[in-house]
Design a protein around this motif. Structure first.
Motif, PDB file in Angstrom:
ATOM      1  N   LYS A 121      25.811  44.310  77.129  1.00 23.73           N
ATOM      2  CA  LYS A 121      26.294  43.199  77.909  1.00 23.73           C
ATOM      3  C   LYS A 121      27.654  42.606  77.379  1.00 23.73           C
ATOM      4  CE  LYS A 121      21.687  41.893  79.699  1.00 23.73           C
ATOM      5  NZ  LYS A 121      20.866  40.815  79.993  1.00 23.73           N
ATOM      6  N   GLU A 122      28.459  42.395  78.593  1.00 19.89           N
ATOM      7  CA  GLU A 122      29.911  41.767  77.986  1.00 19.89           C
ATOM      8  C   GLU A 122      29.943  40.244  78.817  1.00 19.89           C
ATOM      9  OE1 GLU A 122      32.672  40.278  76.761  1.00 19.89           O
ATOM     10  OE2 GLU A 122      32.385  42.530  76.197  1.00 19.89           O
ATOM     11  N   PRO A 123      29.412  39.133  78.030  1.00 24.56           N
ATOM     12  CA  PRO A 123      29.273  37.764  78.427  1.00 24.56           C
ATOM     13  C   PRO A 123      30.364  37.461  79.474  1.00 24.56           C
ATOM     14  CG  PRO A 123      28.715  37.762  76.257  1.00 24.56           C
ATOM     15  CD  PRO A 123      29.360  39.232  76.497  1.00 24.56           C
ATOM     16  N   SER A 124      31.572  37.829  79.019  1.00 27.63           N
ATOM     17  CA  SER A 124      32.700  37.533  79.799  1.00 27.63           C
ATOM     18  C   SER A 124      32.854  38.044  81.128  1.00 27.63           C
ATOM     19  CB  SER A 124      34.040  37.615  79.224  1.00 27.63           C
ATOM     20  OG  SER A 124      34.352  39.075  78.945  1.00 27.63           O
ATOM     21  N   LEU A 125      32.120  38.977  81.531  1.00 30.96           N
ATOM     22  CA  LEU A 125      32.003  39.828  82.483  1.00 30.96           C
ATOM     23  C   LEU A 125      30.787  39.210  83.620  1.00 30.96           C
ATOM     24  CD1 LEU A 125      33.240  43.215  81.456  1.00 30.96           C
ATOM     25  CD2 LEU A 125      34.614  41.584  82.416  1.00 30.96           C
ATOM     26  N   LYS A 167      23.553  36.680  94.456  1.00 30.69           N
ATOM     27  CA  LYS A 167      22.684  37.256  93.440  1.00 30.69           C
ATOM     28  C   LYS A 167      23.753  37.176  92.122  1.00 30.69           C
ATOM     29  CE  LYS A 167      19.459  38.028  96.581  1.00 30.69           C
ATOM     30  NZ  LYS A 167      20.201  38.011  97.572  1.00 30.69           N
ATOM     31  N   PRO A 168      23.308  37.037  90.944  1.00 28.92           N
ATOM     32  CA  PRO A 168      24.146  36.853  89.743  1.00 28.92           C
ATOM     33  C   PRO A 168      24.115  38.365  89.339  1.00 28.92           C
ATOM     34  CG  PRO A 168      21.960  35.973  89.250  1.00 28.92           C
ATOM     35  CD  PRO A 168      22.111  35.958  90.723  1.00 28.92           C
ATOM     36  N   MET A 169      25.242  38.865  88.870  1.00 26.75           N
ATOM     37  CA  MET A 169      25.527  40.205  88.405  1.00 26.75           C
ATOM     38  C   MET A 169      26.076  40.144  86.822  1.00 26.75           C
ATOM     39  SD  MET A 169      24.279  41.708  91.160  1.00 26.75           S
ATOM     40  CE  MET A 169      24.598  43.601  90.651  1.00 26.75           C
ATOM     41  N   VAL A 170      25.737  40.869  86.044  1.00 31.37           N
ATOM     42  CA  VAL A 170      26.135  40.918  84.638  1.00 31.37           C
ATOM     43  C   VAL A 170      26.660  42.523  84.432  1.00 31.37           C
ATOM     44  CG1 VAL A 170      23.933  41.427  83.571  1.00 31.37           C
ATOM     45  CG2 VAL A 170      25.480  40.524  82.342  1.00 31.37           C
TER      46      VAL A 170
END
Length: 199
Positions: free
Chosen positions: A167-171, A188-191
């Motif tokens: 997972k890339e927190p900045s994206l 909807k939040p997307m990671v």
């Protein structure tokens, strides 16, 4: 393992299977965690993005004439603005990123190694151009106590991590669609998950 056949399509060829791919996306994404109430018309409009990209790729799985699994990928620069935006904001070299779309299988065909095959096929396609440094995809984030979460549900995080993704927190971004039984789309939040395509 059931008797399966496989098909690959690139660019505009993908349009020839829009109906089958749209129906499969609706069937699989209706389940948790996506809980997506889709329509064939909306899906076919969305899929035009892939048919318009010269470097897009589809790998499909069939049992007889029925498409039972599929996965796609496309250069990030050819994706929609809402997908590109988090990478542009974070300072990524977007021309060097390949975006992996859906990775979908009907339940009866899971657990046979096809999930790994999907990633193998997409990563090989992206690497074949020799210019892409990063692969990525996104997943929806649902509340841990979401009422539609089935008992014993296990996310795919461990599988994705073993494939070399993190997972890339900045994206992060938001995408909108209606949940089952709803007529109005909600955000909807997307990671985003990423990995290097280089050795």
């Amino acid at each position: 393992m059931r008797s399966l056949s496989f098909s690959t399509k690139r660019g505009s060829e993908i349009e020839t299977v829009f109906d089958d791919l749209a129906a499969l996306r609706i069937a699989v994404f209706r389940d948790y965690p996506y809980l997506y109430e889709g329509t064939i018309a909306y899906e076919k409009e969305y899929l035009k993005t892939y048919a318009q990209s010269e470097r897009s790729f589809l790998f499909a799985v069939y049992e007889g004439p029925q498409m039972v699994g599929a996965t796609t990928c496309i250069p990030l620069r050819d994706e929609t603005a809402d997908v590109r935006q988090p990478f542009e904001t974070a300072g990524f070299e977007t021309d060097a990123v390949f975006y992996f779309g859906e990775s979908i299988l009907l339940p009866a065909f899971r657990g046979q190694g096809l999930g790994h095959r999907f990633f193998d096929e997409r990563e090989a396609h992206a690497r074949s151009f020799g210019t892409y440094k990063t692969a990525c995809f996104c997943s929806v984030e649902r509340d841990e106590n979401h009422p539609a979460k089935p008992p014993g549900y296990r996310p795919n995080d461990e599988f994705w991590t073993k494939r070399g993704y993190h997972k890339e927190p900045s994206l992060r971004s938001y995408m909108e669609w209606p949940d089952p039984g709803e007529t109005v789309s909600t955000p909807k939040p997307m990671v985003y998950w990423v990995r290097s395509l280089q050795p």
